[in-house]
Enzyme design. Structure first.
Site, short mmCIF file in Angstrom:
data_model
loop_
_atom_site.label_atom_id
_atom_site.label_comp_id
_atom_site.label_asym_id
_atom_site.label_seq_id
_atom_site.Cartn_x
_atom_site.Cartn_y
_atom_site.Cartn_z
N CYS A 122 -7.88 4.61 12.06
CA CYS A 122 -7.47 3.50 12.94
C CYS A 122 -7.05 2.30 12.09
O CYS A 122 -6.04 1.65 12.37
CB CYS A 122 -8.61 3.04 13.85
SG CYS A 122 -9.60 4.36 14.54
N ASP A 123 -7.82 1.97 11.06
CA ASP A 123 -7.65 0.68 10.37
C ASP A 123 -7.16 0.77 8.93
O ASP A 123 -6.83 -0.26 8.33
CB ASP A 123 -9.00 -0.09 10.39
CG ASP A 123 -9.47 -0.36 11.81
OD1 ASP A 123 -8.61 -0.53 12.70
OD2 ASP A 123 -10.69 -0.38 12.05
N CYS A 180 -13.60 3.28 11.21
CA CYS A 180 -12.54 4.26 11.47
C CYS A 180 -11.37 4.07 10.50
O CYS A 180 -10.59 3.12 10.64
CB CYS A 180 -12.06 4.13 12.92
SG CYS A 180 -10.75 5.31 13.31
#
Ligand code: FAD
Ligand code: NAP
Length: 313
Positions: A137-138, A134
């Site tokens: 997300c990261d 992701c």
């Protein structure tokens, strides 16, 4: 109490099924979603192919108003994971992971799909410690640093473009020299100076230490090994369908599925079991798009209304 309809999964398909069933007159409709509603598109950094939605928006932005719209018409959300759907006579039993059960006259399975693992050494060991699926997300953890992206489909290329905005360099590693992604996306990737294409190359090993990933080794067609030293590796190699809820105690599937485990449906999203419908990424021939998942959800919702009407009246 027996629900009119149980919807399993709260992505674009499940939420749209919820909107159509409740607005179409079914009472007691519950959508079981184990996390926040919205589905996998909430992980996407951009969406530019949902009709009527223009501008620079994320998947999360797109999905934000959907749950509230459904709730307005009476859809209930149970934040629970479903472990099994079974049927006896005309009644479905929805078993939740905590062991509790609820019965329903009809069920719509919208559990979508999940990121596939590529299967190379170190992938599982460093998952969540430098290996990610992701970018939204990261990606931020690698601001100003170099990262590697694995895959040659729409997801890999779009997320490589997103990461190129944050990171100093993106190595796009793909096992072939042509891409599955849309031509326009391929063009944008090729034009991006921060993306280096590492083609005809298969990942061999992600390596690192207790503090995380240090790099990835890839092998090309000529069997030459290349060591790409990066602290972050993003893997986008496709998805597997989430059909586990359909597996019965004896290991068989509740309804017919194909070799890939995708649920076989007709044009009304009916499965081989009456009263059971499937919508979105989980079904055969799914185009794997938000718009088509939502369309399936609408069709399945309308079909469930007809089925319940006929069953009870
Ligand atoms: P999903 O979105 O997968 O939703 C399924 C839901 O079911 C999930 O919320 C999950 O938590 C829940 N669930 C699963 N199992 C259970 C269970 N046992 N119990 C309870 N809940 C459960 N499509 C586009 O059209 N345009 C794009 O730009 C685009 N970009 C994408 C970018 C990325 C990074 C990804 C991953 C996908 C992208 N897609 C895009 C594809 C799109 O997101 C999917 O096709 C779509 O979300 C499928 O919707 P769905 O409702 O079928 O399933
Ligand atoms: P995908 O289209 O299935 O592509 C997966 C990629 O990963 C392929 O390039 C594949 O290589 C590679 N791959 C698979 N297994 C591998 C392994 N073990 N090791 C190394 N590489 C491997 O998956 P996706 O990109 O996630 O897309 C899924 C669906 O969602 C598609 O239908 C896509 O169109 C859709 N989607 C659409 C959009 C959009 O419309 N904007 C955005 C994202 C996703 P090969 O090519 O060699 O097989």
């Amino acid at each position: 109490m027996i629900l009119d309809c149980a919807i399993i999964g709260g992505g674009p398909a499940g939420l749209t099924a919820g909107l159509y069933t409740t607005r179409g007159g079914l009472e007691n409709v519950v959508m079981f979603e184990k996390g926040m509603p919205g589905g996998q598109i909430t992980q996407s950094s951009e969406i530019e192919n949902y009709p009527g939605v223009t501008g620079d928006i994320t998947g999360m932005d797109l999905m934000m108003p959907w749950p509230e719209q459904c709730q307005k018409f009476g859809l209930k959300h149970d934040m629970a994971e479903v472990s099994r759907i079974s049927k006896e006579g005309d009644v479905f039993t929805i078993t939740k992971s905590d062991g509790t059960t609820i019965q329903a006259h009809s069920a719509i399975v919208c559990t979508g799909s999940s990121p596939r693992r590529a299967g190379f050494k170190g992938e599982d060991e460093f998952y969540g410690k430098g290996v990610s699926t992701c970018a939204t997300c990261d990606g931020f953890f690698y601001k100003g640093k170099e990262v590697a992206v694995i895959g040659g489909g729409d997801t890999a290329l779009e997320e490589a473009l997103y990461l190129a905005k944050i990171c100093s360099k993106v190595y796009l590693i793909h096992r072939r020299d042509t891409f599955r992604a849309a031509p326009n996306t391929v063009k944008r990737v090729k034009e991006n100076e921060k993306i280096e294409l590492v083609l005809n190359s298969a990942p061999q090993e992600v390596y690192g230490d207790a503090s995380g990933v240090n790099g990835i080794k890839v092998k090309n067609k000529e069997n030459e090994l290349r060591d790409i030293q990066v602290p972050g590796v993003f893997i986008f190699v496709g998805n597997n369908v989430n059909n586990q809820t359909l597996i019965q105690e004896d290991g068989s599937f509740l309804c017919d599925v194909n070799k890939q485990g995708q649920v076989i449906v007709d044009l009304r999203m009916k499965t081989s079991i009456s009263g059971l419908f499937a919508a979105g990424d989980i079904r055969i021939e799914a185009p794997k798009q938000v718009i088509s998942a939502a369309g399936d959800g609408a069709v399945a919702g309308i079909s469930a209304i007809s089925y319940v009407d006929e069953l009870l009246n």
